[in-house]
Design a protein around this motif. Structure first.
Motif, mmCIF file in Angstrom:
data_model
loop_
_atom_site.group_PDB
_atom_site.id
_atom_site.type_symbol
_atom_site.label_atom_id
_atom_site.label_comp_id
_atom_site.label_asym_id
_atom_site.label_seq_id
_atom_site.Cartn_x
_atom_site.Cartn_y
_atom_site.Cartn_z
ATOM 1 N N ALA A 1 54.611 8.700 54.479
ATOM 2 C CA ALA A 1 54.457 9.758 53.479
ATOM 3 C C ALA A 1 53.303 9.429 52.549
ATOM 4 N N PHE B 1 55.542 16.633 52.478
ATOM 5 C CA PHE B 1 56.471 15.503 52.529
ATOM 6 C C PHE B 1 57.905 15.981 52.489
ATOM 7 N N TYR B 2 58.061 17.271 52.526
ATOM 8 C CA TYR B 2 59.381 17.764 52.190
ATOM 9 C C TYR B 2 60.435 17.319 53.192
ATOM 10 N N LYS C 1 68.091 12.839 51.909
ATOM 11 C CA LYS C 1 68.529 11.464 51.719
ATOM 12 C C LYS C 1 69.433 11.025 52.862
ATOM 13 N N HIS D 1 73.679 -2.206 53.888
ATOM 14 C CA HIS D 1 72.365 -2.844 53.901
ATOM 15 C C HIS D 1 71.737 -2.677 55.263
ATOM 16 N N SER E 1 58.425 6.112 53.993
ATOM 17 C CA SER E 1 57.733 6.223 52.712
ATOM 18 C C SER E 1 56.268 5.840 52.852
ATOM 19 N N VAL E 2 56.010 4.842 53.714
ATOM 20 C CA VAL E 2 54.608 4.452 53.908
ATOM 21 C C VAL E 2 53.837 5.574 54.590
ATOM 22 N N ARG F 1 66.832 0.818 56.372
ATOM 23 C CA ARG F 1 65.851 0.387 55.383
ATOM 24 C C ARG F 1 64.449 0.426 55.967
ATOM 25 N N PHE G 1 63.393 3.871 56.266
ATOM 26 C CA PHE G 1 63.052 4.430 54.951
ATOM 27 C C PHE G 1 61.669 3.967 54.514
ATOM 28 N N ILE G 2 61.446 2.650 54.684
ATOM 29 C CA ILE G 2 60.164 2.120 54.226
ATOM 30 C C ILE G 2 59.028 2.681 55.051
ATOM 31 N N LEU H 1 67.849 9.439 55.743
ATOM 32 C CA LEU H 1 67.273 8.123 55.502
ATOM 33 C C LEU H 1 68.352 7.061 55.356
ATOM 34 N N PHE H 2 69.398 7.413 54.686
ATOM 35 C CA PHE H 2 70.464 6.454 54.452
ATOM 36 C C PHE H 2 71.764 7.029 54.984
ATOM 37 N N ASN I 1 60.955 14.625 54.444
ATOM 38 C CA ASN I 1 61.484 13.273 54.221
ATOM 39 C C ASN I 1 62.443 13.201 53.039
ATOM 40 N N VAL I 2 62.590 14.311 52.365
ATOM 41 C CA VAL I 2 63.376 14.248 51.131
ATOM 42 C C VAL I 2 64.853 14.126 51.405
ATOM 43 N N TYR J 1 74.559 7.346 52.527
ATOM 44 C CA TYR J 1 74.467 8.220 51.372
ATOM 45 C C TYR J 1 75.510 9.326 51.512
#
Lengths: 331, 511
Positions: A126, A306-307, A312, A111, A123-124, A116, A119-120, A315-316, A309-310, A319
């Protein structure tokens, strides 16, 4: 004789013995009882005199043994208790350690608040980039649609006026699209900010390129505020002409002043060729410019915006790629 | 000499008149008001022999007229079937020139479009093989009408679609998509979409033919109508299973399809949103992929800009994304997705859109107190309550509202929001229970909250509740009361003033 004497003696002895034997047999029971009595007394006495020692001995033995048992039990008990206490203590300590560790691991990997947040935020961002791109896309599409519409309209118009040059004004007589009453009735009909009459004249090829109408007439189109075709800007040809004049002026001041003027102008004319075009096409040319600029802008934006950011993993952190999972024996 | 000329003249006139007849009938059949008169005049039985005429142009016009008639309604389509015209058409479909093929495929399409039995009749007449053969034709027009007819046949149900697949149409339809003609691409994509929509197996058949690899690049095509079909087809493929959705995603549709959400064309927008929804609903990974590509912002914008049924896929996509994890739900909140969903709940007249919005809101709020508070701050809860108790709401909408409220309230720890919700008028019993449960959890640890709860009147409301002992409600009330001194509890209990007066009377008697 001797034998006789011996015989009498013998008989006497036998008799005596026999009597004694009978006596003894008679008293045997009594003696037996007496002996028993003596023995009883003795034994009783003997026991009575030693029993206290035995009891004391037994007590001692019991004391020792019970002491031993108690000590064993106590030892066991103490060991148990300390074990329990120790376990409790270490359990508590372990729980603290586990709590911290689990919290840390979870915050770091499962967590992760930073991951996070990242990531958010990603995404924003993006989304915003997408919104920009999409808005542009809509504009681009709208421009294209408008352009197509305009071209279609122009083609239709060209088709309609083709071969209708007999309707154009002459020096003697105004044409149907150049009615003297037009001013009263709401303005001269026009297409792309140029009067229809001019279009007609222009389509009359055999006359060659038409001279532009006098500035007075232009003013007539431009200044009429009640013109029905308010959407078409009447002053546009005038502005375009002024623009052309300016371009002429600018073109003559070339950065290579030693070139002859004619050459310089001809060179520079190429640069401004679209502005030197006939005023009829001015608006069209301008929209083409806009389209070109839009296309350039589209090219400037990365086509896979946006590529990046893909991924994973970026971002995590937790993962795990399926191949790695397989290697870890997760399946 | 003259006599032979006179004879030929008769034939010539006969021929010309037939041409005029079929052409006029075909012309008349374009207008709906003429159809009935035509039917009454027995046009069907007259056209049938003309289909077998030896003049090609008459054949074509007759087929065209029949197609237009059959297109009009299912009765006429049935009449076409009953007159046994289909076998003739199918026979000539493999024999004649391309113009005739086009017209014949048009008739088949017109018949097949009405109902599954009619489509089945077309299949039974053996049309599939000929139509598939037409797909191999050189002329794009013929391919177009054959693909169209196949699409209409497959669109009815899984069984018919299965027969189309068995006839080997899919691979050829994929080839149609690769053709340069836009209209052929469009119709190919639409037919594939009609096939894929029924079942996972059929969608798998479409995927196996390599359709996705050719469809995906067409998303950026400037033609709006093509984009509609492509987005719809990808959505129909992706909706069945995770694997199929992953196939669609692996074709790299993802940043590109999002731009379709802001297309000039409304249908492109709707189909793109549907496709995104179909992808998002499967796994957290897919939903995350959409979010990391900026999909949430795009969807939110889409929900803001669209109206009515077009809004639905956007709303549902947001709900699906938010349902998977708290991070994804948080990204919806961060992209300002709550307000549009709330607006949809308020503005939309139709119940199913309202219930979708309510559901999505519930999915966003169910993860953590932060999420729930974000929803409470947006003022979602009172609206959910009013929708829940509204008379005109449908059962489904009520259930959705109730569940969403439950999800949100069970996570809500913000005392002010809970207090406000509790004081809502006509709050249903079922919700009161959850609200009290939360209050009973929060109050013992919140000193300031205890104070505010009394001054705001929430505490009095708790005392006025009609609760029987032994119920859960009673337990929660007891927990709440135990946080306060006895006097306060008594003071706010109903009937306290009456008992005080009684005490006063008793004192008066004693003295």
């Amino acid at each position: 004789m001797a034998a006789h004497i011996l015989k009498g003696f013998q008989d006497e002895m036998e008799k005596e013995f026999f009597d004694m034997y009978i006596d003894a047999t008679d008293r045997q029971q009594m003696e037996w009882d007496a002996a028993l009595k003596i023995q009883r007394f003795w034994r009783g006495h003997a026991v009575r005199s030693s029993v206290i020692d035995m009891i004391i001995g037994a007590w001692t033995a019991q004391r020792w043994y019970r002491g031993h048992l108690g000590r064993v039990r106590f030892g066991n008990y103490q060991r148990d208790v300390t074990k329990k206490l120790r376990k409790q203590f270490f359990d508590a300590a372990a729980i603290v350690i586990q709590r911290y560790w689990r919290g840390y691991m979870s915050r770091k990997y499962k967590h992760s608040i930073t991951a996070r947040r990242r990531f958010i935020r990603a995404s924003v961002i993006a989304s915003e980039r997408f919104a920009e791109d999409a808005t542009f896309n809509v504009e681009y599409q709208t421009i294209q649609l408008e352009q197509k519409e305009r071209e279609d309209r122009d083609v239709l118009f060209e088709k309609t006026i083709a071969g209708k040059h007999h309707l154009a004004s002459t020096e003697v007589r105004p044409g149907v699209y150049n009615s003297p009453f037009a001013k009263v009735c709401g303005g001269t009909p026009a297409m792309n900010a140029v009067p229809v009459d001019e279009h007609l004249k222009n389509s009359f090829k055999t006359l060659g390129t038409l001279d532009v109408t006098s500035s007075n007439e232009r003013a007539q189109y431009a200044t009429d505020p009640r013109a029905l075709q308010a959407s078409s800007q009447y002053e546009l040809p005038e502005l375009a002409r002024k623009n052309d004049a300016l371009v002429h002026k600018l073109a003559t001041f070339h950065e290579r002043p030693f070139l002859t003027t004619t050459k310089g102008t001809s060179l520079n004319y190429r640069h401004f060729s679209h502005n030197l075009h006939t005023p009829y096409n001015a608006e069209l040319m301008r929209s083409k410019e806009a389209l070109k600029a839009a296309q350039q802008k589209k090219m400037a934006i990365h086509d896979r915006a946006f590529y990046n950011n893909v991924n994973k993993q970026s971002l995590f952190e937790d993962y795990v790629l399926p191949s790695q999972k397989l290697a870890n024996g997760a399946y | 000499m003259t006599s032979s000329r006179a004879v030929l003249q008769v034939f010539e006139k006969y021929q010309k008149d037939r041409v005029t007849f079929v052409q006029t009938v075909a012309e008349l059949a374009t207008r709906p008001q003429n159809i009935e008169v035509l039917q009454q005049a027995g046009v069907m039985s007259l056209l049938r022999p003309l289909l077998l005429d030896n003049v090609p142009s008459i054949q074509q016009s007759a087929a065209l007229a029949l197609g237009r008639l059959a297109n009009y309604n299912d009765e006429l389509a049935e009449a076409v079937v009953n007159n046994e015209i289909l076998p003739q058409l199918v026979y000539s479909l493999s024999e004649q020139n391309r113009f005739y093929k086009k017209a014949a495929a048009f008739v088949l399409r017109a018949v097949a479009k009405h109902s599954p039995p009619l489509a089945q009749a077309v299949v039974d007449s053996g049309a599939l093989d000929s139509l598939v053969a037409c797909l191999e034709e050189f002329d794009p027009g013929v391919k177009e009408s054959a693909a169209w007819a196949l699409g209409y046949i497959a669109g009815h149900n899984a069984e018919l679609a299965g027969t189309v697949v068995d006839a080997g149409a899919v691979a050829l339809l994929v080839l149609c998509v690769q053709e340069p003609e836009l209209s052929l691409k469009r119709i190919g994509a639409s037919a594939l979409s009609d096939i894929a929509k029924h079942s996972p197996e059929l969608a798998q058949a479409v995927v196996d033919a390599g359709a996705v690899a050719y469809l995906a690049p067409l998303i950026v095509n400037p033609d709006g109508k093509l984009k509609r079909q492509v987005c719809s087809c990808l959505g129909q493929i992706a909706k069945h299973s995770v694997d199929l959705a992953e196939v669609v995603v692996e074709a790299e549709i993802f940043p590109k399809i999002l731009t379709c959400l802001k297309d000039v064309d409304g249908y492109v927008r709707k189909h793109a949103a549907t496709c995104i929804r179909e992808v998002a609903k499967h796994t957290p990974e897919l939903a995350q992929l959409i979010v990391s590509n900026g999909g949430v912002g795009a969807l939110v914008d889409y929900v803001v800009e669209s109206e009515g049924n077009n809004r639905l896929p956007g709303i549902m996509a947001l709900g699906y994304i938010a349902a998977f994890s708290e991070t994804l739900a948080l990204s919806v909140i961060a992209s300002k997705g709550v307000v549009p969903l709330y607006t949809a709940l308020v503005e939309e007249p139709e119940d199913h859109i309202k219930s979708a919005s309510a559901w999505s809101l519930g999915q966003i709020g169910r993860h953590s107190p932060d999420h729930a508070k974000a929803l409470a701050d947006a003022g979602v809860l009172p609206k959910l309550v009013t929708t829940l108790i509204a008379m005109e709401s449908s059962d489904d909408l009520k259930t959705k509202c109730k569940r969403s409220l439950k999800f949100i309230v069970e996570k809500l720890t913000d005392m002010k929001a809970l207090d406000k919700l509790l004081q809502e008028k006509n709050l249903p019993e079922g919700i009161v229970k959850y609200v009290l449960q939360q209050i009973a959890k929060v109050l013992p640890n919140d000193a300031a909250g205890r104070h505010d709860f009394v001054t705001s009147g929430g505490f009095a409301k708790v005392q006025q509740l009609d609760h029987q002992s032994g119920t859960k409600l009673r337990e929660h009330v007891d927990v709440i009361n135990s946080c306060y001194p006895e006097e306060i509890v008594k003071y706010y209990s109903p009937g306290y003033s009456a008992s005080l007066l009684e005490k006063l009377d008793a004192m008066a008697v004693q003295s």
